[in-house]
Motif scaffolding. Structure first.
Motif, PDB file in Angstrom:
ATOM      1  N   ASP A   2      21.129 -14.590  -2.429  1.00  0.00           N
ATOM      2  CA  ASP A   2      22.537 -14.866  -2.658  1.00  0.00           C
ATOM      3  C   ASP A   2      22.702 -16.325  -3.103  1.00  0.00           C
ATOM      4  OD1 ASP A   2      25.182 -14.109  -2.746  1.00  0.00           O
ATOM      5  OD2 ASP A   2      25.557 -14.679  -0.666  1.00  0.00           O
ATOM      6  N   ARG A   3      22.517 -16.571  -4.389  1.00  0.00           N
ATOM      7  CA  ARG A   3      22.558 -17.933  -4.918  1.00  0.00           C
ATOM      8  C   ARG A   3      23.865 -18.189  -5.649  1.00  0.00           C
ATOM      9  NH1 ARG A   3      17.284 -18.884  -8.375  1.00  0.00           N
ATOM     10  NH2 ARG A   3      17.240 -20.959  -7.521  1.00  0.00           N
ATOM     11  N   SER A   4      24.309 -19.415  -5.582  1.00  0.00           N
ATOM     12  CA  SER A   4      25.470 -19.820  -6.366  1.00  0.00           C
ATOM     13  C   SER A   4      25.019 -20.038  -7.816  1.00  0.00           C
ATOM     14  CB  SER A   4      26.071 -21.100  -5.810  1.00  0.00           C
ATOM     15  OG  SER A   4      25.221 -22.201  -6.046  1.00  0.00           O
ATOM     16  N   PHE A   5      25.996 -20.104  -8.712  1.00  0.00           N
ATOM     17  CA  PHE A   5      25.680 -20.391 -10.112  1.00  0.00           C
ATOM     18  C   PHE A   5      24.983 -21.750 -10.225  1.00  0.00           C
ATOM     19  CE2 PHE A   5      26.759 -22.514 -14.088  1.00  0.00           C
ATOM     20  CZ  PHE A   5      26.167 -21.642 -14.985  1.00  0.00           C
ATOM     21  N   VAL A  37      29.132 -24.247  -4.767  1.00  0.00           N
ATOM     22  CA  VAL A  37      28.956 -22.993  -4.025  1.00  0.00           C
ATOM     23  C   VAL A  37      29.623 -21.800  -4.708  1.00  0.00           C
ATOM     24  CG1 VAL A  37      28.651 -24.155  -1.803  1.00  0.00           C
ATOM     25  CG2 VAL A  37      30.925 -23.444  -2.523  1.00  0.00           C
ATOM     26  N   GLU A  38      30.261 -22.038  -5.824  1.00  0.00           N
ATOM     27  CA  GLU A  38      31.010 -20.981  -6.508  1.00  0.00           C
ATOM     28  C   GLU A  38      30.070 -19.969  -7.165  1.00  0.00           C
ATOM     29  OE1 GLU A  38      33.787 -18.696  -7.110  1.00  0.00           O
ATOM     30  OE2 GLU A  38      34.510 -20.659  -6.452  1.00  0.00           O
ATOM     31  N   LYS A  39      30.473 -18.685  -7.099  1.00  0.00           N
ATOM     32  CA  LYS A  39      29.685 -17.601  -7.673  1.00  0.00           C
ATOM     33  C   LYS A  39      30.466 -16.791  -8.705  1.00  0.00           C
ATOM     34  CE  LYS A  39      27.280 -17.110  -3.325  1.00  0.00           C
ATOM     35  NZ  LYS A  39      27.099 -16.294  -2.147  1.00  0.00           N
ATOM     36  N   GLU A  40      31.756 -17.008  -8.776  1.00  0.00           N
ATOM     37  CA  GLU A  40      32.617 -16.207  -9.648  1.00  0.00           C
ATOM     38  C   GLU A  40      32.881 -16.909 -10.977  1.00  0.00           C
ATOM     39  OE1 GLU A  40      33.412 -13.089  -8.910  1.00  0.00           O
ATOM     40  OE2 GLU A  40      32.247 -13.378  -7.076  1.00  0.00           O
ATOM     41  N   PHE A  41      33.011 -16.102 -12.026  1.00  0.00           N
ATOM     42  CA  PHE A  41      33.178 -16.614 -13.377  1.00  0.00           C
ATOM     43  C   PHE A  41      34.465 -17.418 -13.570  1.00  0.00           C
ATOM     44  CE2 PHE A  41      34.785 -16.246 -17.702  1.00  0.00           C
ATOM     45  CZ  PHE A  41      33.699 -16.710 -18.430  1.00  0.00           C
ATOM     46  N   ASP A  42      35.600 -16.869 -13.164  1.00  0.00           N
ATOM     47  CA  ASP A  42      36.890 -17.497 -13.474  1.00  0.00           C
ATOM     48  C   ASP A  42      37.026 -18.930 -12.955  1.00  0.00           C
ATOM     49  OD1 ASP A  42      37.797 -15.391 -15.033  1.00  0.00           O
ATOM     50  OD2 ASP A  42      38.792 -14.393 -13.351  1.00  0.00           O
ATOM     51  N   ILE A  59      30.407 -22.500 -24.387  1.00  0.00           N
ATOM     52  CA  ILE A  59      29.556 -21.457 -24.970  1.00  0.00           C
ATOM     53  C   ILE A  59      28.220 -21.380 -24.228  1.00  0.00           C
ATOM     54  CG2 ILE A  59      28.607 -22.946 -26.782  1.00  0.00           C
ATOM     55  CD1 ILE A  59      29.506 -19.302 -27.327  1.00  0.00           C
ATOM     56  N   VAL A  60      27.676 -22.512 -23.843  1.00  0.00           N
ATOM     57  CA  VAL A  60      26.421 -22.528 -23.085  1.00  0.00           C
ATOM     58  C   VAL A  60      26.668 -22.001 -21.679  1.00  0.00           C
ATOM     59  CG1 VAL A  60      24.552 -23.981 -22.193  1.00  0.00           C
ATOM     60  CG2 VAL A  60      25.481 -24.402 -24.474  1.00  0.00           C
ATOM     61  N   PHE A  61      27.785 -22.382 -21.088  1.00  0.00           N
ATOM     62  CA  PHE A  61      28.131 -21.843 -19.767  1.00  0.00           C
ATOM     63  C   PHE A  61      28.209 -20.324 -19.811  1.00  0.00           C
ATOM     64  CE2 PHE A  61      31.613 -20.066 -17.224  1.00  0.00           C
ATOM     65  CZ  PHE A  61      31.028 -20.161 -15.979  1.00  0.00           C
ATOM     66  N   ASP A  62      28.887 -19.781 -20.822  1.00  0.00           N
ATOM     67  CA  ASP A  62      29.018 -18.320 -20.934  1.00  0.00           C
ATOM     68  C   ASP A  62      27.660 -17.642 -20.996  1.00  0.00           C
ATOM     69  OD1 ASP A  62      31.778 -18.581 -20.902  1.00  0.00           O
ATOM     70  OD2 ASP A  62      32.002 -18.343 -23.070  1.00  0.00           O
ATOM     71  N   GLU A  63      26.739 -18.212 -21.776  1.00  0.00           N
ATOM     72  CA  GLU A  63      25.391 -17.640 -21.882  1.00  0.00           C
ATOM     73  C   GLU A  63      24.648 -17.723 -20.549  1.00  0.00           C
ATOM     74  OE1 GLU A  63      23.423 -19.672 -25.067  1.00  0.00           O
ATOM     75  OE2 GLU A  63      24.902 -19.005 -26.545  1.00  0.00           O
ATOM     76  N   LEU A  64      24.706 -18.888 -19.919  1.00  0.00           N
ATOM     77  CA  LEU A  64      24.030 -19.063 -18.630  1.00  0.00           C
ATOM     78  C   LEU A  64      24.630 -18.150 -17.561  1.00  0.00           C
ATOM     79  CD1 LEU A  64      23.361 -22.887 -18.236  1.00  0.00           C
ATOM     80  CD2 LEU A  64      21.695 -21.048 -18.084  1.00  0.00           C
ATOM     81  N   PHE A  65      25.937 -18.007 -17.572  1.00  0.00           N
ATOM     82  CA  PHE A  65      26.557 -17.154 -16.566  1.00  0.00           C
ATOM     83  C   PHE A  65      26.143 -15.696 -16.788  1.00  0.00           C
ATOM     84  CE2 PHE A  65      29.680 -14.876 -14.108  1.00  0.00           C
ATOM     85  CZ  PHE A  65      29.754 -15.661 -12.973  1.00  0.00           C
ATOM     86  N   LEU A  67      23.234 -14.707 -17.893  1.00  0.00           N
ATOM     87  CA  LEU A  67      21.893 -14.617 -17.307  1.00  0.00           C
ATOM     88  C   LEU A  67      21.960 -14.570 -15.786  1.00  0.00           C
ATOM     89  CD1 LEU A  67      20.035 -17.213 -19.562  1.00  0.00           C
ATOM     90  CD2 LEU A  67      19.819 -14.711 -19.628  1.00  0.00           C
ATOM     91  N   TYR A  68      22.845 -15.377 -15.225  1.00  0.00           N
ATOM     92  CA  TYR A  68      23.039 -15.413 -13.768  1.00  0.00           C
ATOM     93  C   TYR A  68      23.456 -14.036 -13.258  1.00  0.00           C
ATOM     94  CZ  TYR A  68      25.581 -16.587  -9.430  1.00  0.00           C
ATOM     95  OH  TYR A  68      26.073 -16.617  -8.149  1.00  0.00           O
ATOM     96  N   LYS A  69      24.395 -13.408 -13.928  1.00  0.00           N
ATOM     97  CA  LYS A  69      24.884 -12.097 -13.480  1.00  0.00           C
ATOM     98  C   LYS A  69      23.811 -11.021 -13.623  1.00  0.00           C
ATOM     99  CE  LYS A  69      28.791 -12.329 -11.611  1.00  0.00           C
ATOM    100  NZ  LYS A  69      28.805 -12.212 -10.174  1.00  0.00           N
ATOM    101  N   GLU A  70      22.966 -11.126 -14.661  1.00  0.00           N
ATOM    102  CA  GLU A  70      21.882 -10.164 -14.825  1.00  0.00           C
ATOM    103  C   GLU A  70      20.876 -10.236 -13.684  1.00  0.00           C
ATOM    104  OE1 GLU A  70      19.863 -10.745 -18.533  1.00  0.00           O
ATOM    105  OE2 GLU A  70      21.680 -10.339 -19.703  1.00  0.00           O
ATOM    106  N   ARG A  71      20.638 -11.436 -13.181  1.00  0.00           N
ATOM    107  CA  ARG A  71      19.613 -11.633 -12.146  1.00  0.00           C
ATOM    108  C   ARG A  71      20.153 -11.496 -10.729  1.00  0.00           C
ATOM    109  NH1 ARG A  71      16.573 -16.598 -15.133  1.00  0.00           N
ATOM    110  NH2 ARG A  71      16.071 -15.398 -16.986  1.00  0.00           N
ATOM    111  N   PHE A  72      21.448 -11.765 -10.556  1.00  0.00           N
ATOM    112  CA  PHE A  72      22.007 -11.718  -9.210  1.00  0.00           C
ATOM    113  C   PHE A  72      23.198 -10.829  -9.225  1.00  0.00           C
ATOM    114  CE2 PHE A  72      19.789 -15.773  -9.641  1.00  0.00           C
ATOM    115  CZ  PHE A  72      18.881 -15.652  -8.628  1.00  0.00           C
TER     116      PHE A  72
END
Length: 72
Positions: A2-5, A37-42, A59-65, A67-72
């Motif tokens: 359970d990791r934060s972004f 500690v935030e985990k949510e996109f908005d 745009i980089v944040f969107d891409e990284l997020f 990847l984050y959602k795919e893994r967690f």
């Protein structure tokens, strides 16, 4: 796990100067107000758009997020 972004994105620190993920992660690390500690996109997206340094483009944040959602 359970990791934060923030925790996820730190894994990209130390990459090459041409790696946009590494540059984003370094800028995020240096931003003391980043919501660690935030985990949510908005809330994260709102922070990036309103308060973050230009070294953290949305745009980089969107891409990284994505990847984050795919893994967690």
């Amino acid at each position: 796990m359970d990791r934060s972004f923030y925790q996820f994105a730190l894994a990209y620190r130390g990459g090459s100067k041409e790696d946009v993920y590494a540059l984003f992660a370094e800028a995020m690390f240096n931003d003391l107000a980043f919501p660690k500690v935030e985990k949510e996109f908005d809330p994260l997206s709102r922070y990036i758009e309103e308060k973050a340094d230009s070294a953290m483009p949305s745009i980089v944040f969107d891409e990284l997020f994505g990847l984050y959602k795919e893994r967690f």
